[in-house]
Motif scaffolding. Structure first.
Motif, PDB file in Angstrom:
ATOM      1  N   LEU A 398      17.837 -37.090   3.290  1.00  0.00           N
ATOM      2  CA  LEU A 398      16.974 -37.482   2.161  1.00  0.00           C
ATOM      3  C   LEU A 398      16.857 -38.588   1.471  1.00  0.00           C
ATOM      4  CD1 LEU A 398      18.536 -34.113   0.230  1.00  0.00           C
ATOM      5  CD2 LEU A 398      16.320 -34.243   0.995  1.00  0.00           C
ATOM      6  N   ALA A 399      18.357 -39.353   1.973  1.00  0.00           N
ATOM      7  CA  ALA A 399      18.340 -40.461   1.018  1.00  0.00           C
ATOM      8  C   ALA A 399      16.749 -41.456   1.996  1.00  0.00           C
ATOM      9  CB  ALA A 399      19.126 -41.011   1.337  1.00  0.00           C
ATOM     10  N   VAL A 400      17.137 -41.043   3.617  1.00  0.00           N
ATOM     11  CA  VAL A 400      16.299 -42.103   4.167  1.00  0.00           C
ATOM     12  C   VAL A 400      14.053 -42.123   3.783  1.00  0.00           C
ATOM     13  CG1 VAL A 400      14.544 -42.252   6.492  1.00  0.00           C
ATOM     14  CG2 VAL A 400      17.627 -42.475   6.296  1.00  0.00           C
ATOM     15  N   ALA A 401      14.108 -40.456   3.375  1.00  0.00           N
ATOM     16  CA  ALA A 401      12.999 -40.364   2.468  1.00  0.00           C
ATOM     17  C   ALA A 401      12.482 -41.205   1.153  1.00  0.00           C
ATOM     18  CB  ALA A 401      12.497 -39.068   2.807  1.00  0.00           C
ATOM     19  N   ALA A 402      13.638 -40.971   0.357  1.00  0.00           N
ATOM     20  CA  ALA A 402      13.424 -41.676  -0.667  1.00  0.00           C
ATOM     21  C   ALA A 402      13.115 -42.920  -0.758  1.00  0.00           C
ATOM     22  CB  ALA A 402      14.829 -40.969  -1.270  1.00  0.00           C
ATOM     23  N   LEU A 403      14.168 -43.823   0.155  1.00  0.00           N
ATOM     24  CA  LEU A 403      13.911 -45.134  -0.017  1.00  0.00           C
ATOM     25  C   LEU A 403      12.287 -45.854   0.885  1.00  0.00           C
ATOM     26  CD1 LEU A 403      16.270 -47.874   0.969  1.00  0.00           C
ATOM     27  CD2 LEU A 403      16.366 -47.837   3.194  1.00  0.00           C
ATOM     28  N   ALA A 404      12.116 -44.839   1.741  1.00  0.00           N
ATOM     29  CA  ALA A 404      10.923 -44.777   2.032  1.00  0.00           C
ATOM     30  C   ALA A 404       9.843 -45.060   1.084  1.00  0.00           C
ATOM     31  CB  ALA A 404      10.513 -43.939   3.388  1.00  0.00           C
ATOM     32  N   ALA A 405      10.217 -43.411   0.477  1.00  0.00           N
ATOM     33  CA  ALA A 405       8.750 -43.791  -0.814  1.00  0.00           C
ATOM     34  C   ALA A 405       9.022 -44.246  -1.620  1.00  0.00           C
ATOM     35  CB  ALA A 405       9.397 -42.423  -1.277  1.00  0.00           C
ATOM     36  N   ALA A 406      10.286 -44.675  -1.928  1.00  0.00           N
ATOM     37  CA  ALA A 406      10.269 -46.511  -3.086  1.00  0.00           C
ATOM     38  C   ALA A 406      10.144 -47.417  -2.241  1.00  0.00           C
ATOM     39  CB  ALA A 406      11.774 -46.488  -3.391  1.00  0.00           C
ATOM     40  N   ALA A 407       9.703 -47.834  -1.005  1.00  0.00           N
ATOM     41  CA  ALA A 407       8.825 -49.191  -0.362  1.00  0.00           C
ATOM     42  C   ALA A 407       8.010 -49.350  -0.779  1.00  0.00           C
ATOM     43  CB  ALA A 407       9.966 -49.268   0.715  1.00  0.00           C
ATOM     44  N   ARG A 408       7.200 -47.619  -0.059  1.00  0.00           N
ATOM     45  CA  ARG A 408       6.143 -47.605  -0.339  1.00  0.00           C
ATOM     46  C   ARG A 408       5.286 -47.718  -1.536  1.00  0.00           C
ATOM     47  NH1 ARG A 408       2.363 -42.968  -0.119  1.00  0.00           N
ATOM     48  NH2 ARG A 408       0.491 -43.265   1.287  1.00  0.00           N
ATOM     49  N   ARG A 409       5.732 -47.252  -2.374  1.00  0.00           N
ATOM     50  CA  ARG A 409       5.245 -47.607  -4.180  1.00  0.00           C
ATOM     51  C   ARG A 409       5.120 -48.985  -4.543  1.00  0.00           C
ATOM     52  NH1 ARG A 409       8.408 -43.441  -8.568  1.00  0.00           N
ATOM     53  NH2 ARG A 409      10.180 -45.038  -8.161  1.00  0.00           N
ATOM     54  N   ALA A 410       6.519 -49.592  -3.789  1.00  0.00           N
ATOM     55  CA  ALA A 410       6.277 -51.053  -3.917  1.00  0.00           C
ATOM     56  C   ALA A 410       5.178 -51.679  -2.939  1.00  0.00           C
ATOM     57  CB  ALA A 410       7.777 -51.547  -4.137  1.00  0.00           C
ATOM     58  N   GLY A 411       4.145 -50.811  -2.261  1.00  0.00           N
ATOM     59  CA  GLY A 411       3.908 -51.807  -0.966  1.00  0.00           C
ATOM     60  C   GLY A 411       4.191 -52.396   0.095  1.00  0.00           C
ATOM     61  N   ARG A 412       6.022 -51.684   0.878  1.00  0.00           N
ATOM     62  CA  ARG A 412       6.419 -52.384   1.266  1.00  0.00           C
ATOM     63  C   ARG A 412       7.012 -50.425   2.833  1.00  0.00           C
ATOM     64  NH1 ARG A 412       9.923 -56.340   0.223  1.00  0.00           N
ATOM     65  NH2 ARG A 412       9.375 -57.802   1.725  1.00  0.00           N
ATOM     66  N   THR A 413       8.018 -51.893   3.163  1.00  0.00           N
ATOM     67  CA  THR A 413       8.002 -50.678   4.582  1.00  0.00           C
ATOM     68  C   THR A 413       9.667 -51.018   4.340  1.00  0.00           C
ATOM     69  OG1 THR A 413       7.327 -51.861   6.076  1.00  0.00           O
ATOM     70  CG2 THR A 413       5.485 -50.832   5.767  1.00  0.00           C
ATOM     71  N   LEU A 414      10.169 -49.702   5.296  1.00  0.00           N
ATOM     72  CA  LEU A 414      11.271 -50.176   5.548  1.00  0.00           C
ATOM     73  C   LEU A 414      11.277 -51.738   6.338  1.00  0.00           C
ATOM     74  CD1 LEU A 414      12.334 -46.464   6.741  1.00  0.00           C
ATOM     75  CD2 LEU A 414      12.449 -47.735   4.362  1.00  0.00           C
ATOM     76  N   LEU A 415      10.505 -51.657   7.481  1.00  0.00           N
ATOM     77  CA  LEU A 415      10.720 -53.274   7.908  1.00  0.00           C
ATOM     78  C   LEU A 415      10.637 -54.272   7.180  1.00  0.00           C
ATOM     79  CD1 LEU A 415       8.163 -52.065  11.065  1.00  0.00           C
ATOM     80  CD2 LEU A 415      10.758 -52.683  11.219  1.00  0.00           C
ATOM     81  N   ASP A 416      10.023 -54.278   6.216  1.00  0.00           N
ATOM     82  CA  ASP A 416       9.780 -54.934   5.197  1.00  0.00           C
ATOM     83  C   ASP A 416      10.724 -55.390   4.729  1.00  0.00           C
ATOM     84  OD1 ASP A 416       7.211 -55.865   5.551  1.00  0.00           O
ATOM     85  OD2 ASP A 416       6.884 -54.244   3.505  1.00  0.00           O
ATOM     86  N   LEU A 417      11.986 -54.376   4.299  1.00  0.00           N
ATOM     87  CA  LEU A 417      13.475 -53.954   3.895  1.00  0.00           C
ATOM     88  C   LEU A 417      14.058 -54.937   4.807  1.00  0.00           C
ATOM     89  CD1 LEU A 417      13.892 -50.860   1.633  1.00  0.00           C
ATOM     90  CD2 LEU A 417      12.720 -53.268   0.885  1.00  0.00           C
ATOM     91  N   LEU A 418      14.234 -54.963   5.509  1.00  0.00           N
ATOM     92  CA  LEU A 418      15.269 -55.282   7.083  1.00  0.00           C
ATOM     93  C   LEU A 418      15.079 -56.872   7.089  1.00  0.00           C
ATOM     94  CD1 LEU A 418      14.739 -52.644   9.547  1.00  0.00           C
ATOM     95  CD2 LEU A 418      16.790 -52.695   8.624  1.00  0.00           C
ATOM     96  N   ASP A 419      13.359 -57.043   7.040  1.00  0.00           N
ATOM     97  CA  ASP A 419      13.668 -58.705   6.985  1.00  0.00           C
ATOM     98  C   ASP A 419      13.846 -59.350   5.822  1.00  0.00           C
ATOM     99  OD1 ASP A 419      11.958 -57.891   9.735  1.00  0.00           O
ATOM    100  OD2 ASP A 419      10.274 -58.737   8.679  1.00  0.00           O
ATOM    101  N   ASP A 420      14.052 -58.972   4.833  1.00  0.00           N
ATOM    102  CA  ASP A 420      14.720 -59.128   3.412  1.00  0.00           C
ATOM    103  C   ASP A 420      16.220 -58.935   3.695  1.00  0.00           C
ATOM    104  OD1 ASP A 420      12.269 -58.945   2.252  1.00  0.00           O
ATOM    105  OD2 ASP A 420      12.717 -57.256   0.929  1.00  0.00           O
ATOM    106  N   GLN A 421      16.709 -58.220   4.514  1.00  0.00           N
ATOM    107  CA  GLN A 421      18.619 -58.700   5.118  1.00  0.00           C
ATOM    108  C   GLN A 421      18.626 -59.504   5.257  1.00  0.00           C
ATOM    109  OE1 GLN A 421      19.590 -54.303   6.356  1.00  0.00           O
ATOM    110  NE2 GLN A 421      20.028 -53.291   4.011  1.00  0.00           N
ATOM    111  N   ALA A 422      17.851 -59.843   6.565  1.00  0.00           N
ATOM    112  CA  ALA A 422      18.093 -60.649   7.631  1.00  0.00           C
ATOM    113  C   ALA A 422      17.568 -62.131   7.096  1.00  0.00           C
ATOM    114  CB  ALA A 422      17.022 -61.243   8.745  1.00  0.00           C
ATOM    115  N   ARG A 423      17.009 -62.085   6.281  1.00  0.00           N
ATOM    116  CA  ARG A 423      17.019 -63.138   5.552  1.00  0.00           C
ATOM    117  C   ARG A 423      17.652 -63.786   4.425  1.00  0.00           C
ATOM    118  NH1 ARG A 423      11.304 -61.176   4.679  1.00  0.00           N
ATOM    119  NH2 ARG A 423       9.305 -62.547   5.938  1.00  0.00           N
TER     120      ARG A 423
END
Length: 542
Positions: A398-423
């Motif tokens: 459920l939490a992964v689906a919620a996170l992916a849905a929020a990223a999608r609404r912002a025009g982003r993906t889970l991979l984009d969020l991982l890149d943010d953390q790496a930076r």
């Protein structure tokens, strides 16, 4: 060595009786020695092993003895709401659950059995929900089809830890013949209201309000499907597309070599379905649905996220959805060090733990909002802490689906969020190295060699510190393993598996990103991890 004929005389199971009679008639001394020359040890993981006759196998005699030992130990506890018993869809699971209920009822204890094969996290939830003194889950999780197991939870809803395991084990040793045990039939079969209570609890986790996400899902022939689909519906998510070939419980797991979502190929059918249906992500549970695997589109293909990557994403998700300096993040000493950096960034508490959720949920002080281990296990909490004091593959989905849905609404993906953390924190890249053996003695010898004569360097990185984990580390209890720190922020942990005949190694490199493309840094990290794997395998001699 236990006398096979004495075992045969008390075995109530026609299947294992026939197996043993055939071995005795054939005079198969090797097979008899394998079954009767040792016994399954009851420890903090309970019991787990191959089905078959004898004390070194999972069978009705072994389970009846375990239940009688548990009953003896429970009689020293203050009266509470009895024992809750759950089971999955593996071979003999229901029978073992009912045998446990009969022994507990015969001992004068209240026994309550879940209404059907259900996920392990439902059982763990019910222990606290029903104020039970203990819980039993009959499952071998993601082990091969020939295995089964027996997990014991205490009244806090978490798996048992020392010295309780030793106390129960001693009580099991004192059990006599199982055909002389008093058995009762006055146990209670619980209704679906306990599943409803679990669903209410997990859908109240911090999930945000984004729901537009398409999920392809597989339960890998296990018991997760129906509960997960109900959870998604209750939380307002679209119904996932379910892999038809793996949808129904099947104890033989016919479409996978191992029913473990970490194994290569286990998610292939789910990825095929995701491609065909245009899904945003793949979610998989293991057969007892306490683990959660995730795969996402990556260019023309799909990429399976590591447990550490999902753990880092979920940590930020819950931190952004909750508040308070008392919030606590916990992960194991073999998992990525990224979560400790996230805790510092958000001004919350962090605690390391030994491997296993029996330790994770008991580590640190504060309000646990995420506990995770790299082996795809996640425990999420909200304002009142976690509803399940164990890993929960349904709540994590459920939490992964919620996170992916929020990223999608912002025009982003889970991979984009991982890149943010790496930076922000550097790229924390991890990889496993597992060696499966037929003889556990090889594992002990390899770890002892590493402990006695650690290498000066691995893959060109100097070894700067060696921790013998049997002496304890980071203020944690002793555990069997060795941890090596290397130049440049790299780390290696080597330990025997507690549930399988495997030597497990955990590798991490941390690379700064700066202004470089994250993809280039990831490529360098993969090369570094591959080099470390090769060097470590050589050092271990396996």
């Amino acid at each position: 060595m236990t006398d096979p004929r004495d075992w045969l005389a008390q075995d109530p199971d026609p299947d294992t009786r026939a197996e043993l009679e055939a071995l005795l008639a054939a005079g198969d001394s090797a097979a008899l020695a394998d079954r009767f020359g040792a016994r399954l040890e009851f420890g903090t993981a309970g019991l787990r092993g191959e089905l078959g006759a004898g004390p070194n196998r999972m069978n009705r005699v072994t389970v009846l003895r375990a239940a009688a030992g548990l009953a003896a130990r429970l009689r020293a506890e203050p009266p509470r709401g009895g024992v809750v018993i759950g089971y999955d869809a593996r071979h003999k699971s229901e029978r073992f659950a009912l045998d446990t209920a009969a022994v507990l009822a015969g001992a004068g204890l209240r026994a309550r059995v879940l209404p059907r094969p259900l996920p392990t996290p439902v059982l763990a939830f019910c222990v606290r929900h029903l104020d039970a003194a203990a819980g039993v889950m009959v499952t071998a999780s993601h082990n091969p089809p020939r295995d089964n197991g027996y997990k014991v939870y205490w009244g806090d809803g978490a798996q048992i830890v020392p010295p309780l395991d030793a106390e129960i084990s001693a009580a099991i040793d004192a059990v006599g013949r199982v055909d002389e045990l008093p058995l009762g039939d006055a146990w209670e079969t619980l209704g679906d209201d306990v599943v409803e209570a679990y669903l209410d609890a997990v859908t109240a986790l911090p999930l945000g309000d984004a729901r537009d996400v398409a999920v392809a899902y597989t339960p890998l022939h296990g018991v997760g499907r129906d509960v997960l689909l109900r959870a998604f519906e209750r939380a307002g998510f679209p119904a996932p597309f379910v892999v038809a070939e793996q949808a129904d419980p099947d104890p033989d797991f016919p479409t996978v070599a191992f029913p473990n979502p970490e194994e290569p190929g286990a998610l292939d059918l789910a990825v095929d379905l995701a491609r065909a249906r245009g899904a945003d992500l793949v979610i998989a549970n293991d057969p007892d649905a306490d683990r959660c695997a995730v795969a996402v589109p990556d260019g023309p293909g799909w990429r399976t996220l590591t447990g550490d990557e999902v753990g880092g994403l979920l940590a930020e998700h819950v931190l952004r959805a909750t508040s308070g300096a008392d919030r606590l993040l916990v992960t194991t000493i073999v998992s990525s060090t990224l979560v400790s950096a996230l805790a510092r960034e958000h001004g919350v508490r962090f605690a390391p733990s030994l491997t296993g959720f029996k330790w994770i949920v008991r580590s640190g002080t504060g309000r646990l909002v995420l506990g995770y281990e790299e082996a795809l296990g996640y425990c999420l909490g909200g304002d009142d802490g976690p509803p399940v004091h164990d890993k929960d593959g349904v709540g994590a989905a459920l939490a992964v689906a919620a996170l992916a849905a929020a990223a999608r609404r912002a025009g982003r993906t889970l991979l984009d969020l991982l890149d943010d953390q790496a930076r922000r924190h550097g790229l924390h890249a991890t990889a496993p190295l597992s060696v499966r053996v037929a003889d556990r003695a090889l594992i002990t010898a390899a770890v002892d060699r590493l402990r006695a004569a650690p290498p000066d360097a691995l893959a060109g990185r100097a070894v700067t510190r060696v921790d013998d984990l049997t002496a304890g580390a980071d203020g944690l209890p002793p555990t069997d393993g060795v941890r090596l720190f290397l130049d440049g922020g790299a780390r290696v942990v080597v330990r025997p598996s507690g549930t399988e005949p495997k030597l497990k190694c955990y590798l991490e490199v941390v690379l700064p990103v700066g202004h470089a493309p994250v993809a280039d840094v990831r490529a360098r990290a993969r090369a570094d991890l591959d080099a470390l794997k090769t060097a470590l395998a050589a050092a271990l001699g396996l």
